[in-house]
Design a protein around this motif. Structure first.
Motif, PDB file in Angstrom:
ATOM      1  N   ALA A 111      17.034 -18.547   5.363  1.00 41.53           N
ATOM      2  CA  ALA A 111      17.668 -17.348   4.898  1.00 41.53           C
ATOM      3  C   ALA A 111      17.061 -15.994   5.633  1.00 41.53           C
ATOM      4  CB  ALA A 111      17.276 -17.127   3.517  1.00 41.53           C
ATOM      5  N   PHE A 112      15.733 -16.073   5.977  1.00 38.75           N
ATOM      6  CA  PHE A 112      15.438 -14.838   6.753  1.00 38.75           C
ATOM      7  C   PHE A 112      16.205 -14.888   8.257  1.00 38.75           C
ATOM      8  CE2 PHE A 112      12.833 -12.742   9.944  1.00 38.75           C
ATOM      9  CZ  PHE A 112      12.212 -11.768   9.415  1.00 38.75           C
ATOM     10  N   ASN A 113      16.321 -16.035   8.802  1.00 39.87           N
ATOM     11  CA  ASN A 113      17.121 -16.132  10.265  1.00 39.87           C
ATOM     12  C   ASN A 113      18.314 -15.596  10.254  1.00 39.87           C
ATOM     13  OD1 ASN A 113      17.486 -17.104  12.931  1.00 39.87           O
ATOM     14  ND2 ASN A 113      18.777 -18.502  11.926  1.00 39.87           N
ATOM     15  N   LEU A 114      19.099 -15.913   8.969  1.00 47.59           N
ATOM     16  CA  LEU A 114      20.436 -15.255   8.667  1.00 47.59           C
ATOM     17  C   LEU A 114      20.581 -13.975   8.578  1.00 47.59           C
ATOM     18  CD1 LEU A 114      23.621 -15.970   7.755  1.00 47.59           C
ATOM     19  CD2 LEU A 114      22.665 -15.661   5.178  1.00 47.59           C
ATOM     20  N   TYR A 115      19.692 -13.206   7.734  1.00 47.93           N
ATOM     21  CA  TYR A 115      19.649 -11.932   7.501  1.00 47.93           C
ATOM     22  C   TYR A 115      19.003 -10.996   8.862  1.00 47.93           C
ATOM     23  CZ  TYR A 115      20.140 -12.441   2.696  1.00 47.93           C
ATOM     24  OH  TYR A 115      20.652 -12.872   1.275  1.00 47.93           O
ATOM     25  N   ASP A 116      18.127 -11.675   9.927  1.00 46.58           N
ATOM     26  CA  ASP A 116      17.643 -11.024  11.095  1.00 46.58           C
ATOM     27  C   ASP A 116      18.669 -11.525  12.172  1.00 46.58           C
ATOM     28  OD1 ASP A 116      16.489 -10.253  13.267  1.00 46.58           O
ATOM     29  OD2 ASP A 116      14.896 -11.910  13.374  1.00 46.58           O
ATOM     30  N   ILE A 117      19.935 -10.535  12.064  1.00 47.66           N
ATOM     31  CA  ILE A 117      20.972 -10.781  12.961  1.00 47.66           C
ATOM     32  C   ILE A 117      20.680 -10.722  14.403  1.00 47.66           C
ATOM     33  CG2 ILE A 117      23.012  -9.509  13.328  1.00 47.66           C
ATOM     34  CD1 ILE A 117      23.390  -8.557  10.690  1.00 47.66           C
TER      35      ILE A 117
END
Length: 197
Positions: A111-117
């Motif tokens: 999820a963090f990777n998703l939000y860290d565009i």
């Protein structure tokens, strides 16, 4: 000779998946589940690769009430682990395994990777707002109760109040992980994310 050249080009384009045994070791799926997922993947993507436009078309079918294209773009980037602009079966099934059967830590890392565009190791308010707007766009205007235009920005403000522990304007993975694991409200709001995968 022309038929042979065309056949050679097509075979060069086709992507061969990792061996079944290797995928069994890298995912939490059974052999039968992997075989079933592979059949479905190949029926949608005979070449063995999915480009972003195809991914958007497939994903948008699940959210006909809104515009899923922007969120699908972010999701595609999160699944495209090797950043080559195409999803192969391995990319897809490894990401899916994390989301469906991974540990809380693995799911939060994904999820963090998703939000860290921009993939710099931090989530900014701007990145989070882009993701939130894309989720609200995807859900459409048919939600009850109707969502206000300010809802994504309010969601981001709440997120940063809880997550940005040192007040530096960015959220690190450590802040994200620690807050998510301690705050049931945030874990509940993260369910929005899991429901739109």
């Amino acid at each position: 000779a022309d038929g042979g050249d065309a056949e050679l080009e097509l075979s060069a384009v086709r992507h061969q998946p990792e061996g079944l045994e290797r995928l069994l070791a890298r995912t939490k799926f059974t052999k039968k589940e992997l075989q079933s997922l592979y059949r479905g993947f190949k029926s949608e993507c005979p070449s063995g690769l999915v480009d972003e436009e195809t991914f958007k078309l497939i994903y948008s079918q699940f959210f006909p009430q809104g515009d899923a294209s922007t969120y699908a773009h972010f999701l595609f980037d999160a699944f495209d682990a090797d950043r080559n602009g195409a999803l192969c079966f391995q990319d897809f099934v490894i990401g899916l395994s994390i989301l469906l059967r991974g540990t809380v830590h693995q799911k939060l890392k994904w999820a963090f990777n998703l939000y860290d565009i921009n993939k710099d190791g931090y989530i900014t308010k701007e990145e989070m707002l882009e993701i939130m707007k894309s989720i609200y766009d995807m859900m459409g205007r048919c939600t009850h109760p109707a969502l206000q235009d300010s809802a994504p920005a309010e969601h981001v403000e709440l997120f940063f109040q809880k997550m940005d522990r040192n007040g530096d304007g960015v959220v690190t993975f450590e802040e994200f992980l620690e807050t998510c694991q301690k705050d049931e409200d945030i874990m509940s709001s993260m369910q929005i994310f899991e429901n739109v995968i």
